[in-house]
Design a protein around this motif. Structure first.
Motif, PDB file in Angstrom:
ATOM      1  N   VAL A  83     -14.962  20.101  26.452  1.00  0.00           N
ATOM      2  CA  VAL A  83     -13.856  19.163  26.278  1.00  0.00           C
ATOM      3  C   VAL A  83     -14.388  18.006  25.441  1.00  0.00           C
ATOM      4  N   TYR A  84     -13.671  17.675  24.375  1.00  0.00           N
ATOM      5  CA  TYR A  84     -14.085  16.597  23.481  1.00  0.00           C
ATOM      6  C   TYR A  84     -13.111  15.439  23.635  1.00  0.00           C
ATOM      7  N   GLN A  85     -13.668  14.227  23.794  1.00  0.00           N
ATOM      8  CA  GLN A  85     -12.855  13.040  24.011  1.00  0.00           C
ATOM      9  C   GLN A  85     -13.186  11.973  22.967  1.00  0.00           C
ATOM     10  N   PRO A  86     -12.718  12.182  21.728  1.00  0.00           N
ATOM     11  CA  PRO A  86     -13.004  11.188  20.693  1.00  0.00           C
ATOM     12  C   PRO A  86     -12.174   9.922  20.900  1.00  0.00           C
ATOM     13  N   SER A  87     -12.637   8.845  20.310  1.00  0.00           N
ATOM     14  CA  SER A  87     -11.880   7.600  20.287  1.00  0.00           C
ATOM     15  C   SER A  87     -10.787   7.759  19.236  1.00  0.00           C
ATOM     16  N   VAL A  88     -10.383   6.682  18.616  1.00  0.00           N
ATOM     17  CA  VAL A  88      -9.378   6.740  17.555  1.00  0.00           C
ATOM     18  C   VAL A  88      -9.918   7.588  16.411  1.00  0.00           C
ATOM     19  N   LEU A  89      -9.133   8.582  16.001  1.00  0.00           N
ATOM     20  CA  LEU A  89      -9.566   9.462  14.915  1.00  0.00           C
ATOM     21  C   LEU A  89      -9.303   8.822  13.568  1.00  0.00           C
ATOM     22  N   VAL A 126     -24.039  27.774  22.451  1.00  0.00           N
ATOM     23  CA  VAL A 126     -23.240  27.704  23.664  1.00  0.00           C
ATOM     24  C   VAL A 126     -24.131  27.679  24.901  1.00  0.00           C
ATOM     25  N   THR A 127     -23.820  26.754  25.788  1.00  0.00           N
ATOM     26  CA  THR A 127     -24.523  26.628  27.068  1.00  0.00           C
ATOM     27  C   THR A 127     -23.514  26.880  28.174  1.00  0.00           C
ATOM     28  N   PRO A 128     -23.823  27.771  29.122  1.00  0.00           N
ATOM     29  CA  PRO A 128     -22.889  28.038  30.210  1.00  0.00           C
ATOM     30  C   PRO A 128     -22.569  26.761  31.002  1.00  0.00           C
ATOM     31  N   GLY A 129     -21.337  26.702  31.490  1.00  0.00           N
ATOM     32  CA  GLY A 129     -20.910  25.585  32.322  1.00  0.00           C
ATOM     33  C   GLY A 129     -19.799  24.784  31.679  1.00  0.00           C
ATOM     34  N   PHE A 130     -19.419  23.709  32.347  1.00  0.00           N
ATOM     35  CA  PHE A 130     -18.377  22.816  31.853  1.00  0.00           C
ATOM     36  C   PHE A 130     -19.035  21.609  31.201  1.00  0.00           C
ATOM     37  N   HIS A 131     -18.625  21.290  29.991  1.00  0.00           N
ATOM     38  CA  HIS A 131     -19.224  20.189  29.249  1.00  0.00           C
ATOM     39  C   HIS A 131     -18.135  19.253  28.736  1.00  0.00           C
ATOM     40  N   ARG A 132     -18.304  17.971  28.977  1.00  0.00           N
ATOM     41  CA  ARG A 132     -17.381  16.947  28.483  1.00  0.00           C
ATOM     42  C   ARG A 132     -18.167  16.069  27.520  1.00  0.00           C
ATOM     43  N   MET A 133     -17.655  15.910  26.307  1.00  0.00           N
ATOM     44  CA  MET A 133     -18.366  15.111  25.312  1.00  0.00           C
ATOM     45  C   MET A 133     -17.529  13.888  24.941  1.00  0.00           C
ATOM     46  N   SER A 134     -18.056  12.735  25.274  1.00  0.00           N
ATOM     47  CA  SER A 134     -17.370  11.477  24.987  1.00  0.00           C
ATOM     48  C   SER A 134     -17.538  11.111  23.515  1.00  0.00           C
ATOM     49  N   SER A 135     -16.764  10.153  23.101  1.00  0.00           N
ATOM     50  CA  SER A 135     -16.860   9.677  21.721  1.00  0.00           C
ATOM     51  C   SER A 135     -18.243   9.105  21.434  1.00  0.00           C
ATOM     52  N   SER A 136     -18.806   8.353  22.387  1.00  0.00           N
ATOM     53  CA  SER A 136     -20.140   7.782  22.160  1.00  0.00           C
ATOM     54  C   SER A 136     -21.192   8.886  22.045  1.00  0.00           C
ATOM     55  N   ALA A 137     -21.046   9.957  22.823  1.00  0.00           N
ATOM     56  CA  ALA A 137     -21.993  11.070  22.717  1.00  0.00           C
ATOM     57  C   ALA A 137     -21.870  11.757  21.348  1.00  0.00           C
ATOM     58  N   MET A 138     -20.645  11.833  20.828  1.00  0.00           N
ATOM     59  CA  MET A 138     -20.459  12.427  19.504  1.00  0.00           C
ATOM     60  C   MET A 138     -21.102  11.562  18.427  1.00  0.00           C
ATOM     61  N   HIS A 139     -20.933  10.235  18.529  1.00  0.00           N
ATOM     62  CA  HIS A 139     -21.586   9.331  17.568  1.00  0.00           C
ATOM     63  C   HIS A 139     -23.099   9.515  17.605  1.00  0.00           C
TER      64      HIS A 139
END
Length: 86
Positions: A11-17, A68-81
């Motif tokens: 799941v990707y959670q970017p800030s303002v695109l 790909v890594t097994p499991g559930f992954h949430r990526m915040s906007s700061s992690a993407m930066h």
């Protein structure tokens, strides 16, 4: 999604695109201009609120799809930066 038994979910959670769009969103354009002017303030804990270009989000998604890594992954906007910077 997290409760489902999917082998790997991201799941990707970017800030303002940021970036070009076909539709015109005047309020979003004004917000982006203000946020770009205030960019130096968006560091440390505020990094999550820094606008991020859609192409950079796509690049992170492609990078993670290749390893790909097994499991559930949430990526915040700061992690993407941070992933883009490294």
């Amino acid at each position: 999604i997290e409760a489902l038994t999917i082998p790997a979910a991201y799941v990707y959670q970017p800030s303002v695109l940021d970036g070009n769009r076909q539709e015109k969103r005047s309020a979003e354009q004004v917000t982006l201009r203000l946020m770009k002017w205030m960019r130096p303030l968006f560091s440390g804990p505020l990094l999550a609120y820094r606008p991020i270009h859609g192409a950079k989000v796509a690049a992170v998604m492609i990078q993670q799809a290749k390893q790909v890594t097994p499991g559930f992954h949430r990526m915040s906007s700061s992690a993407m930066h941070k992933a883009i910077a490294s």
